[in-house]
Design an enzyme around this catalytic site. Sequence first.
Site: not given
Length: 338
Positions: A60, A129
Amino acid sequence: MTTLSLTQAINAGLRRALEEDPKVVLLGEDIGTLGGVFRVTDGLMKDFGSHRVIDTPLAESAIIGTAVGLAYRGYRPVCEIQFDGFIYPGFDQIVSQVAKMHVRTQGAVRMPLTIRVPFGGGIGSPEHHSESPEAYFVHTSGLRVISPSNPQDAYTMLRQAIACDDPVLYFEPKRRYHAKGEVEVDAPLVQALPMGASRIVAAGTDVSLVSYGPLVKTALDAAIAATADGVSIEVIDLRSLAPIDYAPLVASVRRTGRLVITHEAGRTLGLGAEIAAVITERCFNYLESAPVRVTGFDIPYPPSKLEKHHLPDLDRILDGVDRALGRPNSHTGMDDWA
């Protein structure tokens, strides 16, 4: 009008942006060949090529860092963070580079960068998540933060974000990905509600109920359920979390005299705390009771089998409404844990 799911609406918004501006580039993990974990970018690499829909490494910080360079050179990158809890490796780039570049260069450099973040719980996912990290970015000056709650806003606000010269974090309520609605795909953006505007989505007279993203649907369900007890709830969809358009909230609270705020993120220093403070400052003489927050608890996100106890649901929101109304014996005590 076309009936689309929220996922399809985001896909349509990305497609339109790619068609209209050759400087729009998509970056993310598995967004090309696979079409993304949630298939949001399905078909875009096939139609626009791997030079504009780019499958990146699982990094990321590299995704955001590359996007900063692209934006610096005049492109309009759109990054996908695969899941909300994966954004933290890119946090330094977002708060230290993306948010500050315009000010650091005294206005010489713009950051027309959009960061898509599927966020929130309710889908039974494992750790990392199902988080709600929006408050971190709302706290960071230089970033715009928005969250649609329905397919029309998902489509329109994404197009507005990509066209914006400021960096935008676009939080997508992933448990609403399959929710369908009518979408006007050909309406000019200049005629649409600005992405920074909040909106009353259900009129009411007794309590103002404020939410955004995944909980707007739950808030609307609560408003319907409350009518059985003779309670009229006005529901406000924030849409923009930074900046917040307070005018509809202030007008609503001055009519109802009561405020309830609900979001999935934890209570302490969450968005609800700021909204409660601002409304108290601006509407103190109109309030009949203290603002009430109905939020997720101040704990690490629980295992999926327990998330239904963690997330605000219809019953907890209605309990918050009862507390705002001062109804006796209404408080379950659950929100004391938050």
